[in-house]
Design an enzyme around this catalytic site. Structure first.
Site, short mmCIF file in Angstrom:
data_model
loop_
_atom_site.label_atom_id
_atom_site.label_comp_id
_atom_site.label_asym_id
_atom_site.label_seq_id
_atom_site.Cartn_x
_atom_site.Cartn_y
_atom_site.Cartn_z
N ALA A 79 -37.15 1.50 -84.78
CA ALA A 79 -37.01 0.37 -85.72
C ALA A 79 -35.74 0.42 -86.55
O ALA A 79 -35.57 -0.39 -87.46
CB ALA A 79 -38.23 0.32 -86.65
N GLY A 107 -31.28 -3.12 -83.82
CA GLY A 107 -31.52 -3.90 -82.62
C GLY A 107 -32.86 -4.59 -82.58
O GLY A 107 -33.33 -5.17 -83.57
N THR A 129 -33.59 8.68 -87.57
CA THR A 129 -33.00 8.54 -88.91
C THR A 129 -33.53 7.25 -89.52
O THR A 129 -33.62 6.22 -88.84
CB THR A 129 -31.46 8.48 -88.84
N ASP A 170 -38.91 11.94 -84.42
CA ASP A 170 -38.14 12.18 -83.20
C ASP A 170 -39.08 12.00 -82.03
O ASP A 170 -39.94 12.83 -81.76
CB ASP A 170 -37.57 13.61 -83.23
N LEU A 171 -38.93 10.90 -81.33
CA LEU A 171 -39.87 10.55 -80.27
C LEU A 171 -39.76 11.44 -79.04
O LEU A 171 -40.60 11.37 -78.14
CB LEU A 171 -39.68 9.09 -79.88
N TYR A 180 -32.00 5.10 -65.61
CA TYR A 180 -32.60 4.29 -66.68
C TYR A 180 -33.54 3.25 -66.08
O TYR A 180 -34.66 3.04 -66.55
CB TYR A 180 -31.50 3.62 -67.50
N GLU A 182 -27.98 -8.44 -77.05
CA GLU A 182 -26.79 -7.97 -77.77
C GLU A 182 -27.19 -7.03 -78.91
O GLU A 182 -27.56 -7.46 -80.00
CB GLU A 182 -25.99 -9.15 -78.32
#
Length: 285
Positions: A33, A36, A58, A84-85, A180, A216
């Protein structure tokens, strides 16, 4: 979807906003979150009166967004949480904190994701692991914990939304995103598997996969961190979606009546036809 907006849900009309009333004061978790799509989704949910736990490694940007939402007078609340995922311990600690401080999760939006420019023929194993840990394992852990949170509180109308990508439905000729893309194909399979398991459990918790085309954000700049010109060109060659367009798709999905299951929502920029139906919607038993 594209265009300017003053309030997400505005272009969807009063029906969508009315459908969001049942979510007021309930808790949504939004991963990634800090910017973006994740930041746009968090803001949109706070606008609709939800309590939102926004997490990232962060939280400075999330704290700034929370202050903006408060000063704007939005009816909801944004609660920053550092997580921290890539660490299961961090994820479990976050869900424990949500349980003790806010009862539990009613909506889980698995938005966090990353790409490394590691090709299949010469990429680094560490890059592959980074992508797999966040894009696949973290999403699966958050999904499991969100479901358990709902189940233990007998919440049967919750919603789990996976922010996927069109890369999870078609393989691009660009080698730097092939691994990815594989992780995003996994998200497609995981969402459908989740939907089937929820049905087998006779649960009315819903599962949705939202797969945008190019949005974007800072994504390309992180992928091409050594070539900012190439990153900028990614967004200049076409009319891209904005993060708010995806946030609006999230609001649409959440605003549908409880008997409607939107299992797949695909969004494309206006200059291209989507490769799949815009929405795959079925009735709930």
């Amino acid at each position: 979807m594209s265009g300017s907006w003053s309030e997400v849900g505005g272009r969807l009309g009063t029906t969508a906003r009315a459908g969001m009333e049942r979510w007021r004061d309930r808790l949504a978790l939004v991963t990634g979150a800090s910017g973006g799509i994740g930041a746009a989704v968090a803001r949109a949910l706070v606008q609709q009166g939800l309590k939102v736990v926004g997490c990232a490694r962060t939280v400075g940007n999330i704290e700034e967004l929370a202050a903006e939402c408060k000063s704007a007078g939005y009816p909801g609340t944004l609660i920053p949480h550092r997580c921290d995922l890539s660490s299961e311990e961090d994820i479990l600690s976050m869900f424990s904190a949500v349980r003790s401080q806010h009862s539990g999760v009613d909506i889980c939006i698995n938005n966090a994701g990353l790409a490394r420019p590691d090709t299949l023929l010469s990429g680094s194993t560490s890059g592959w692991k980074d992508m797999f840990n966040v894009n696949v394992l973290a999403l699966s852990i958050c999904t499991r914990e969100a479901y358990q949170s709902m189940k233990e509180r007998k919440v049967d109308d919750g919603h789990i939304i996976n922010i996927n990508s069109m890369s999870g439905h078609q393989v691009s000729p660009h080698s730097v995103i092939h691994f990815y893309s594989a992780t995003k194909y996994a998200v497609t399979a995981l969402t459908e598997g989740l939907r089937q398991e929820l049905r087998e459990a006779q649960s009315h918790i819903r599962a949705t996969c939202i797969s945008p085309e190019v949005v974007e954000t800072q994504f390309a700049f992180k992928l091409h961190d050594k070539d900012p010109e190439k990153a900028a060109a990614t967004y200049e060659r076409i009319k891209c979606l904005k993060p708010e367009d995806v946030a609006e798709a999230v609001i649409y999905v959440l605003s549908t009546p409880p008997h409607v299951q939107v299992s797949l929502a695909l969004t494309a920029h206006p200059l291209e036809e989507p490769s799949h139906p815009q929405r795959r919607t079925t009735g709930r038993p």
